[in-house]
Scaffold this motif. Structure first.
Motif, PDB file in Angstrom:
ATOM      1  N   GLY A 112     -12.861  -3.200   0.969  1.00  0.00           N
ATOM      2  CA  GLY A 112     -11.845  -3.753   0.063  1.00  0.00           C
ATOM      3  C   GLY A 112     -12.471  -4.179  -1.247  1.00  0.00           C
ATOM      4  N   ALA A 130     -14.742 -12.216  -7.199  1.00  0.00           N
ATOM      5  CA  ALA A 130     -15.303 -11.008  -7.814  1.00  0.00           C
ATOM      6  C   ALA A 130     -15.136 -10.984  -9.325  1.00  0.00           C
ATOM      7  CB  ALA A 130     -14.679  -9.772  -7.185  1.00  0.00           C
ATOM      8  N   GLN A 131     -14.237 -11.805  -9.859  1.00  0.00           N
ATOM      9  CA  GLN A 131     -14.120 -11.831 -11.326  1.00  0.00           C
ATOM     10  C   GLN A 131     -15.157 -12.765 -11.950  1.00  0.00           C
ATOM     11  OE1 GLN A 131     -10.531 -11.856  -9.771  1.00  0.00           O
ATOM     12  NE2 GLN A 131     -11.477  -9.827  -9.711  1.00  0.00           N
ATOM     13  N   GLY A 177     -11.930  -3.589  -4.297  1.00  0.00           N
ATOM     14  CA  GLY A 177     -11.109  -3.853  -5.481  1.00  0.00           C
ATOM     15  C   GLY A 177     -11.597  -3.069  -6.672  1.00  0.00           C
ATOM     16  N   ALA A 208      -5.852  -9.472   3.014  1.00  0.00           N
ATOM     17  CA  ALA A 208      -4.957  -8.469   2.438  1.00  0.00           C
ATOM     18  C   ALA A 208      -4.513  -7.434   3.474  1.00  0.00           C
ATOM     19  CB  ALA A 208      -5.663  -7.771   1.269  1.00  0.00           C
ATOM     20  N   LEU A 209      -4.912  -7.625   4.730  1.00  0.00           N
ATOM     21  CA  LEU A 209      -4.506  -6.664   5.773  1.00  0.00           C
ATOM     22  C   LEU A 209      -3.129  -7.059   6.310  1.00  0.00           C
ATOM     23  CD1 LEU A 209      -7.860  -6.364   7.785  1.00  0.00           C
ATOM     24  CD2 LEU A 209      -6.958  -4.801   6.042  1.00  0.00           C
ATOM     25  N   GLU A 249     -12.671   1.370  -0.829  1.00  0.00           N
ATOM     26  CA  GLU A 249     -11.306   0.921  -1.112  1.00  0.00           C
ATOM     27  C   GLU A 249     -10.345   1.650  -0.176  1.00  0.00           C
ATOM     28  OE1 GLU A 249      -8.647  -0.585  -2.407  1.00  0.00           O
ATOM     29  OE2 GLU A 249     -10.023  -2.225  -2.742  1.00  0.00           O
ATOM     30  N   MET A 250      -9.100   1.249  -0.206  1.00  0.00           N
ATOM     31  CA  MET A 250      -8.048   1.875   0.589  1.00  0.00           C
ATOM     32  C   MET A 250      -8.121   3.398   0.436  1.00  0.00           C
ATOM     33  SD  MET A 250      -5.552   0.419   2.165  1.00  0.00           S
ATOM     34  CE  MET A 250      -4.247   1.078   3.146  1.00  0.00           C
ATOM     35  N   TYR A 305      -0.822  -2.703  -4.610  1.00  0.00           N
ATOM     36  CA  TYR A 305      -2.208  -2.331  -4.926  1.00  0.00           C
ATOM     37  C   TYR A 305      -2.348  -0.870  -5.327  1.00  0.00           C
ATOM     38  CZ  TYR A 305      -4.160  -6.761  -3.326  1.00  0.00           C
ATOM     39  OH  TYR A 305      -4.480  -8.090  -3.207  1.00  0.00           O
ATOM     40  N   PHE A 327      -5.801  -8.299 -10.780  1.00  0.00           N
ATOM     41  CA  PHE A 327      -6.847  -9.325 -10.761  1.00  0.00           C
ATOM     42  C   PHE A 327      -7.010  -9.952 -12.154  1.00  0.00           C
ATOM     43  CE2 PHE A 327      -8.138  -5.904  -7.836  1.00  0.00           C
ATOM     44  CZ  PHE A 327      -8.156  -6.605  -6.644  1.00  0.00           C
ATOM     45  N   GLN A 351     -10.094  -3.566  12.385  1.00  0.00           N
ATOM     46  CA  GLN A 351     -11.180  -3.402  11.404  1.00  0.00           C
ATOM     47  C   GLN A 351     -12.513  -3.864  11.997  1.00  0.00           C
ATOM     48  OE1 GLN A 351     -11.069  -1.783   8.584  1.00  0.00           O
ATOM     49  NE2 GLN A 351      -8.864  -1.489   8.523  1.00  0.00           N
ATOM     50  N   TYR A 376       0.800  -1.242   0.000  1.00  0.00           N
ATOM     51  CA  TYR A 376       0.000   0.000   0.000  1.00  0.00           C
ATOM     52  C   TYR A 376       0.823   1.278   0.000  1.00  0.00           C
ATOM     53  CZ  TYR A 376      -3.421  -3.561   1.151  1.00  0.00           C
ATOM     54  OH  TYR A 376      -4.197  -4.693   1.120  1.00  0.00           O
ATOM     55  N   THR A 405     -10.173 -13.744  -8.028  1.00  0.00           N
ATOM     56  CA  THR A 405     -11.003 -13.805  -6.832  1.00  0.00           C
ATOM     57  C   THR A 405     -12.436 -14.118  -7.287  1.00  0.00           C
ATOM     58  OG1 THR A 405     -11.726 -11.497  -6.840  1.00  0.00           O
ATOM     59  CG2 THR A 405      -9.613 -11.955  -5.760  1.00  0.00           C
ATOM     60  N   ASN A 415     -15.091  -9.506   0.478  1.00  0.00           N
ATOM     61  CA  ASN A 415     -14.542 -10.704  -0.167  1.00  0.00           C
ATOM     62  C   ASN A 415     -13.036 -10.502  -0.290  1.00  0.00           C
ATOM     63  OD1 ASN A 415     -14.999 -13.250  -1.774  1.00  0.00           O
ATOM     64  ND2 ASN A 415     -13.870 -12.028  -3.255  1.00  0.00           N
ATOM     65  N   GLU A 416     -12.286 -11.351   0.360  1.00  0.00           N
ATOM     66  CA  GLU A 416     -10.817 -11.254   0.360  1.00  0.00           C
ATOM     67  C   GLU A 416     -10.344  -9.855   0.783  1.00  0.00           C
ATOM     68  OE1 GLU A 416      -8.129 -13.331  -2.077  1.00  0.00           O
ATOM     69  OE2 GLU A 416      -9.711 -14.176  -3.307  1.00  0.00           O
ATOM     70  N   PHE A 417     -10.896  -9.374   1.858  1.00  0.00           N
ATOM     71  CA  PHE A 417     -10.440  -8.117   2.459  1.00  0.00           C
ATOM     72  C   PHE A 417      -9.479  -8.439   3.610  1.00  0.00           C
ATOM     73  CE2 PHE A 417     -11.487  -5.111   6.038  1.00  0.00           C
ATOM     74  CZ  PHE A 417     -10.774  -4.024   5.560  1.00  0.00           C
TER      75      PHE A 417
HETATM   76  C1  LIG Z   1      -7.394  -9.270  -2.426  1.00  0.00           C
HETATM   77  S1  LIG Z   1      -8.071  -7.740  -2.855  1.00  0.00           S
HETATM   78  C2  LIG Z   1      -9.780  -8.169  -3.034  1.00  0.00           C
HETATM   79  C3  LIG Z   1     -10.543  -7.188  -3.866  1.00  0.00           C
HETATM   80  C4  LIG Z   1     -12.001  -7.581  -4.168  1.00  0.00           C
HETATM   81  N1  LIG Z   1     -12.802  -7.646  -2.959  1.00  0.00           N
HETATM   82  C5  LIG Z   1     -12.062  -8.902  -4.896  1.00  0.00           C
HETATM   83  O1  LIG Z   1     -12.548  -9.870  -4.317  1.00  0.00           O
HETATM   84  O2  LIG Z   1     -11.587  -8.943  -6.048  1.00  0.00           O
HETATM   85  C6  LIG Z   1      -8.038  -6.842  -1.334  1.00  0.00           C
HETATM   86  C7  LIG Z   1      -8.495  -5.409  -1.495  1.00  0.00           C
HETATM   87  O3  LIG Z   1      -8.608  -4.814  -0.191  1.00  0.00           O
HETATM   88  C8  LIG Z   1      -8.177  -3.471  -0.309  1.00  0.00           C
HETATM   89  N2  LIG Z   1      -7.832  -2.969   1.035  1.00  0.00           N
HETATM   90  C9  LIG Z   1      -6.801  -3.335   1.814  1.00  0.00           C
HETATM   91  N3  LIG Z   1      -6.791  -2.639   2.974  1.00  0.00           N
HETATM   92  C10 LIG Z   1      -7.876  -1.839   2.932  1.00  0.00           C
HETATM   93  C11 LIG Z   1      -8.430  -0.882   3.836  1.00  0.00           C
HETATM   94  N4  LIG Z   1      -7.862  -0.632   5.013  1.00  0.00           N
HETATM   95  N5  LIG Z   1      -9.552  -0.255   3.463  1.00  0.00           N
HETATM   96  C12 LIG Z   1     -10.154  -0.512   2.279  1.00  0.00           C
HETATM   97  N6  LIG Z   1      -9.668  -1.387   1.372  1.00  0.00           N
HETATM   98  C13 LIG Z   1      -8.542  -2.044   1.693  1.00  0.00           C
HETATM   99  C14 LIG Z   1      -7.004  -3.557  -1.268  1.00  0.00           C
HETATM  100  O4  LIG Z   1      -6.672  -2.315  -1.835  1.00  0.00           O
HETATM  101  C15 LIG Z   1      -7.524  -4.568  -2.283  1.00  0.00           C
HETATM  102  O5  LIG Z   1      -8.193  -3.959  -3.345  1.00  0.00           O
END
Ligand SMILES: C[S@@+](CC[C@H](N)C(=O)[O-])C[C@H]1O[C@@H](n2cnc3c(N)ncnc32)[C@H](O)[C@@H]1O
Length: 321
Positions: free
Chosen positions: A85, A52-53, A87, A130-131, A108-109, A35, A42, A187, A28, A50, A125-127
């Motif tokens: 998150g 989401a696609q 994406g 990614a933390l 999003e971030m 990202y 993706f 979170q 980040y 993921t 989904n997959e948020f």
């Molecule tokens: C693995 S991707 C998944 C994206 C989408 N949900 C998908 O399934 O395709 C994780 C996403 O979480 C976002 N993300 C990470 N930390 C975040 C935060 N603190 N707040 C919002 N988004 C965040 C990233 O930028 C990234 O786009």
């Protein structure tokens, strides 16, 4: 300046970094993080797929299930969905079409969260995977942190001091490693402040403490890097060029949820969740298409959602109020 140089400078200045700081910069850093570079991550042209696609089927099924919960809450006018998150916003785009009149806020971030408490669903989904996480190693007397130091032009692990992570950690033998997920706990607390009443739906891959203790999963921890659809456990290579993830500690999420007063309504494989979501006429709706070619494509999406990702991904459903 390349991201690796920025990280090296920070190590020179502050000493070995907590892994969460390394991961935060790698993913980040504004402009240079994985990202934040603006390149494809993706799908086929990126590094991983993921759910989401797999649109529109994923978005349609999730939206139908969310609509049931909306009814359960009495269909209040202020009902809304906050997606964390999001994406590229693929799920939001489909779900908004399925749920006209329902506000779906994709975060999003760096995006602000709603100012006022909401009634509805906090979906991701997959948020959580990614933390940024910290890496810890089990010792007979407790846990020791693994930090990131320099090695030549690259990076290497350096043992730090004893730590007592706030997030619950699984019981495992001395020498095992695992990730501690303080950011995920933060979170959850933020979600608790946001959600006045409703559901928290979290889809991700991960483990329970029981699985670590009894099945001996992830003795070296679950950190993994992804590039060009290949997984590599060396997460210290090429920061900014590859995705870095950790399996989600679902026990920690469930336990912190309970401490916040949330009820755990379900924890199941994605397969089961989607089978329930598709009950009634919802599969027919999710697979609706104008042409036979399009219908065949949607059936393939459903197959991947149920039998590819459906077996590895899990769905945690919590309720507040
Ligand atoms: C693995 S991707 C998944 C994206 C989408 N949900 C998908 O399934 O395709 C994780 C996403 O979480 C976002 N993300 C990470 N930390 C975040 C935060 N603190 N707040 C919002 N988004 C965040 C990233 O930028 C990234 O786009």
């Amino acid at each position: 300046m390349p991201l690796a140089d920025i990280i090296r400078e920070e190590i020179e200045r502050d000493g070995p970094l907590p892994f969460s700081r390394f991961m935060e910069l790698a993913l980040y850093h504004p402009g240079l993080g994985y990202y934040r570079r603006g390149s494809a991550v993706f799908g086929r042209e990126g590094d991983f797929y993921t759910n989401a696609q797999l649109q529109p089927v994923f978005g349609r099924l999730v939206a139908q299930q969310i609509d049931r919960w909306r009814q359960e809450l009495g269909a209040p006018a202020e009902f809304c969905v906050v997606e964390l998150g999001a994406g590229r916003g693929e799920t939001a785009e489909v779900a908004r079409r399925c749920l006209p009149g329902v506000r779906w806020t994709a975060i999003e971030m760096g995006c602000p969260w709603p100012d006022e408490p909401v009634v509805g669903v906090v979906f991701s989904n997959e948020f959580f995977d990614a933390l940024p996480v910290d890496s810890v190693e089990r010792r007979s007397g407790g846990w020791v942190e693994r930090r990131v130091g320099r090695r030549g032009e690259g990076f290497d692990w350096v043992l730090g001091g004893e730590v007592q992570p706030r997030a619950g950690l699984p019981d495992c033998p001395a020498g095992n490693r695992i990730e501690s997920c303080e950011r995920a706990m933060e979170q959850l607390e933020r979600i608790d402040r946001l959600l006045q009443r409703g559901f928290v739906l979290s889809i991700d891959y991960g483990y329970t403490h029981g699985e670590i203790a009894t099945a001996g999963k992830f003795p070296q921890g679950s950190l993994m890097a992804y590039k060009n659809h290949r997984a590599d456990p060396d997460v210290l290579l090429e920061p900014g060029e590859r995705d870095i993830t950790a399996h989600v500690n679902f026990t920690a999420l469930i336990e912190r949820g309970k401490e916040l007063g949330w009820e755990t309504l379900g924890f199941s494989p994605q397969q089961e969740f989607l089978a329930r979501a598709g009950a009634g006429d919802n599969f027919a709706y999710a697979l609706g298409a104008d042409t036979e070619d399009a219908a065949a494509r949607l059936r393939m999406q459903l197959k991947t959602l149920l039998f590819g990702m459906g077996e590895t991904f899990r769905v945690l459903l919590q309720r507040k109020g």
